[in-house]
Design a protein around this motif. Sequence first.
Motif, PDB file in Angstrom:
ATOM      1  N   THR A   1      -7.082   1.486  -6.268  1.00 28.99           N
ATOM      2  CA  THR A   1      -7.662   0.524  -5.325  1.00 28.99           C
ATOM      3  C   THR A   1      -8.926  -0.125  -5.894  1.00 28.99           C
ATOM      4  O   THR A   1      -9.217  -1.288  -5.605  1.00 28.99           O
TER       5      THR A   1
ATOM      6  N   HIS B   1       0.836  -1.204   0.000  1.00 25.77           N
ATOM      7  CA  HIS B   1       0.000   0.000   0.000  1.00 25.77           C
ATOM      8  C   HIS B   1       0.872   1.257   0.000  1.00 25.77           C
ATOM      9  O   HIS B   1       0.645   2.195  -0.776  1.00 25.77           O
TER      10      HIS B   1
ATOM     11  N   THR C   1      -5.279   8.407  -9.725  1.00 31.26           N
ATOM     12  CA  THR C   1      -5.790   8.584  -8.365  1.00 31.26           C
ATOM     13  C   THR C   1      -5.682   7.291  -7.567  1.00 31.26           C
ATOM     14  O   THR C   1      -5.712   6.188  -8.121  1.00 31.26           O
ATOM     15  N   TRP C   2      -5.563   7.457  -6.255  1.00 24.11           N
ATOM     16  CA  TRP C   2      -5.533   6.309  -5.350  1.00 24.11           C
ATOM     17  C   TRP C   2      -6.840   5.526  -5.457  1.00 24.11           C
ATOM     18  O   TRP C   2      -6.847   4.303  -5.429  1.00 24.11           O
ATOM     19  N   GLU C   3      -7.946   6.243  -5.614  1.00 27.49           N
ATOM     20  CA  GLU C   3      -9.253   5.594  -5.710  1.00 27.49           C
ATOM     21  C   GLU C   3      -9.335   4.685  -6.934  1.00 27.49           C
ATOM     22  O   GLU C   3      -9.859   3.565  -6.855  1.00 27.49           O
TER      23      GLU C   3
ATOM     24  N   ILE D   1       2.340   6.440  -7.099  1.00 26.79           N
ATOM     25  CA  ILE D   1       1.340   7.404  -7.571  1.00 26.79           C
ATOM     26  C   ILE D   1       1.884   8.825  -7.448  1.00 26.79           C
ATOM     27  O   ILE D   1       1.696   9.664  -8.341  1.00 26.79           O
TER      28      ILE D   1
ATOM     29  N   GLN E   1       1.278   4.094  -3.053  1.00 32.10           N
ATOM     30  CA  GLN E   1       1.089   5.534  -2.847  1.00 32.10           C
ATOM     31  C   GLN E   1       2.321   6.317  -3.283  1.00 32.10           C
ATOM     32  O   GLN E   1       2.209   7.407  -3.862  1.00 32.10           O
TER      33      GLN E   1
END
Length: 344
Positions: A96, A73, A91-93, A80, A77
């Motif tokens: 995931t 994780h 985006t992180w969204e 990104i 990040q």
Amino acid sequence: MTDHDTMAGVPAAFEAANRLGVRLIPGVEISAKVISKSGLEEPVHILGYYSCCGPSRWQELEAVLARIREGRHQRAQSMISKLKSLKKPVTWESVTMLAGAGVAPGRLHIARALLEAGHVCNLREAFNKYLYDGGPAYSPGCELPAEDAVRLIRDTGGVSALAHPWSLKDALPVVKKLKEVGLHAIEAYRGDGKVNVFAALADTYEILKLGGSDFHGRGDPDETKLGKVALPLLAIRDFLEVAEPIWMSAVKELLNCFAEEKFYIDSERLTGTKFFTGPESIRGDVSLGHIVDNERSKAFLRLSTWLTEENRQALQDVVSKLQLDFQIVTQDEKIFCIVSKEIN
């Protein structure tokens, strides 16, 4: 079947294998690292293959895998953030969401996010331009030293193998070092079933020659499709000759845990019923049941149909010493060993 730093897919895979009459060997691919004499780190993946009953010390293995997944994780990040500085934001969204619920995101998910965002034309471009080892958007994770990964697999009842050694800058010192701590095998078979140059390395260090598809769904036309490696029967036989004694020792350790109630959870206060349950991530495995017969007040441990006659005899001897009950049950034309004990 192996996946990166998780065995969460094993129960569903066992259900499918049981329906299709296919033997499934559950496993995990542990993210690790080796450190060269110059002090540089290099990623390496260590495969762990387990018996149909799973790891003998599940909590110990899962604790390490959970730390690695958390590192994934943090790594995602970081990548990104690097892509944002390269003017290729994702985006992180989105990452995931592509990874799915409960799945630690990896480079493949970031590559797919890059593709969806229109920054690359295909997944290969994402890796070749940004995400390759040491690339402009690459970040390391919380990998184990490779020697520790091999020891962990050994201590939890598994057979260890070095995955895709051709990705290493110099595989020879890595194999030599890992052999010293108990490495059992190396991937040496290509997709067409022929051996590659690493077969000689396997012979030199007297370790098994295996093969795998290393399928990641990248859409790469050169990627070997899932289940398409033509591994010779002789290689499978050699593997099982080494693996089965190790797996039997692990199953015996599970039986000892069962006898000592280390797997037993008394939920009577909550539900009025006592349940026997196995480790969370292998619950639902065809080989590990969680059945309680309230009338007889017995907990049952169901062991797989894939145990050989010799295995069953060895288990009967162990079960007898542990003062457990043992029976052979046929269900849907499949044979299971049922171990049971009285519940106080």
